[in-house]
Design an enzyme around this catalytic site. Structure first.
Site, PDB file in Angstrom:
ATOM      1  N   ASN A  61      -4.727  40.986 -37.724  1.00 47.63           N
ATOM      2  CA  ASN A  61      -3.277  40.746 -37.836  1.00 47.63           C
ATOM      3  C   ASN A  61      -2.589  41.555 -38.951  1.00 47.63           C
ATOM      4  OD1 ASN A  61      -4.192  39.229 -39.962  1.00 47.63           O
ATOM      5  ND2 ASN A  61      -3.427  37.269 -39.213  1.00 47.63           N
ATOM      6  N   TYR A  64     -10.060  34.323 -50.277  1.00 49.76           N
ATOM      7  CA  TYR A  64      -9.982  33.404 -49.133  1.00 49.76           C
ATOM      8  C   TYR A  64     -10.812  32.131 -49.334  1.00 49.76           C
ATOM      9  CZ  TYR A  64      -7.464  36.744 -46.126  1.00 49.76           C
ATOM     10  OH  TYR A  64      -6.515  37.575 -45.562  1.00 49.76           O
ATOM     11  N   GLU A  71      -3.053  35.358 -56.708  1.00 50.52           N
ATOM     12  CA  GLU A  71      -3.581  36.512 -55.973  1.00 50.52           C
ATOM     13  C   GLU A  71      -3.259  37.834 -56.675  1.00 50.52           C
ATOM     14  OE1 GLU A  71      -2.074  35.826 -51.993  1.00 50.52           O
ATOM     15  OE2 GLU A  71      -3.319  34.027 -51.758  1.00 50.52           O
ATOM     16  N   HIS A  78      -1.465  40.600 -45.018  1.00 52.85           N
ATOM     17  CA  HIS A  78      -1.574  39.309 -45.708  1.00 52.85           C
ATOM     18  C   HIS A  78      -0.329  39.090 -46.558  1.00 52.85           C
ATOM     19  CE1 HIS A  78      -2.977  36.073 -48.323  1.00 52.85           C
ATOM     20  NE2 HIS A  78      -2.453  36.775 -49.318  1.00 52.85           N
ATOM     21  N   LYS A 125      -4.099  45.040 -44.410  1.00 54.65           N
ATOM     22  CA  LYS A 125      -5.530  44.834 -44.152  1.00 54.65           C
ATOM     23  C   LYS A 125      -6.142  46.119 -43.563  1.00 54.65           C
ATOM     24  CE  LYS A 125      -5.006  39.819 -43.488  1.00 54.65           C
ATOM     25  NZ  LYS A 125      -5.117  38.706 -42.498  1.00 54.65           N
TER      26      LYS A 125
END
Ligand code: IDP
Ligand code: MG
Length: 160
Positions: free
Chosen positions: A123, A60, A137, A126, A20
């Site tokens: 965080n 998402y 994805e 992913h 990310k």
């Protein structure tokens, strides 16, 4: 019946892993790629990419009703991400283990989030949550021709 069971245990899955924007900004790209590489999974796709708003929302879409959704999308499009496709037997569940719990303060030491992050909203990485989502994805983030099928030289040293 037995051959079928054995075949399903040996099924090669694919997962979508993404560093990310915070992971890219913090210089953690190499460290994160390394963890999957060292484990012994096969990299089949890799690119640095500025994600557009609509793609972040599609990725998402299951979280669309959540209060944090707008901030999550803002976070994902805030800078380049590193998109990866990884392949292997059991790769989806194993990658989730390597990544650790969603909240980095609850993630075990030794996991990526447990070692490298402190907040759910930052965080660093992913990972797909099921083989079906892995396929979905990868198809969402990669175009035809961006993925490579190859045989790593170490293959016979990883699996008997
Ligand atoms: P996962 O990334 O561990 O699969 P999900 O529940 O699928 O976790 O949520 C996707 C992402 O949305 C998380 O990694 C995190 O970046 C963000 N997120 C989830 N829950 C929260 C929250 O309560 N506050 C802020 N961000 C959240
Ligand atoms: Mg998830």
């Amino acid at each position: 019946f037995l051959p079928h069971l054995v075949a399903s245990l040996e099924q090669v899955d694919e997962t979508y892993i993404m560093v990310k924007p915070d992971g890219v900004q913090r210089g953690l790209v190499g460290e994160i790629i390394s963890r999957f590489e060292k484990k012994g999974f096969k990299l089949t796709g890799l690119k640095l990419f500025q994600c557009p708003q609509d793609l972040a929302e599609e990725h998402y879409k299951d979280l669309k009703g959540k209060s944090f959704f707008p901030k999550l999308i803002e976070y994902i499009v805030s800078g380049p991400v590193v998109c990866m496709a990884w392949e292997g037997v059991g790769v989806v569940a194993a990658a989730r283990k390597l990544i650790g719990a969603t909240n980095p303060l609850q993630a075990e030491p030794g996991t990526i989030r447990g070692d490298l992050a402190v907040q759910t909203g930052r965080n660093v990485v992913h990972g797909s949550d099921s083989p079906e989502n892995g396929k979905r994805e990868i198809a969402l983030w990669f175009k035809e021709g961006e993925l490579c099928q190859w045989t790593p030289a170490q293959a016979p040293w990883l699996r008997e």
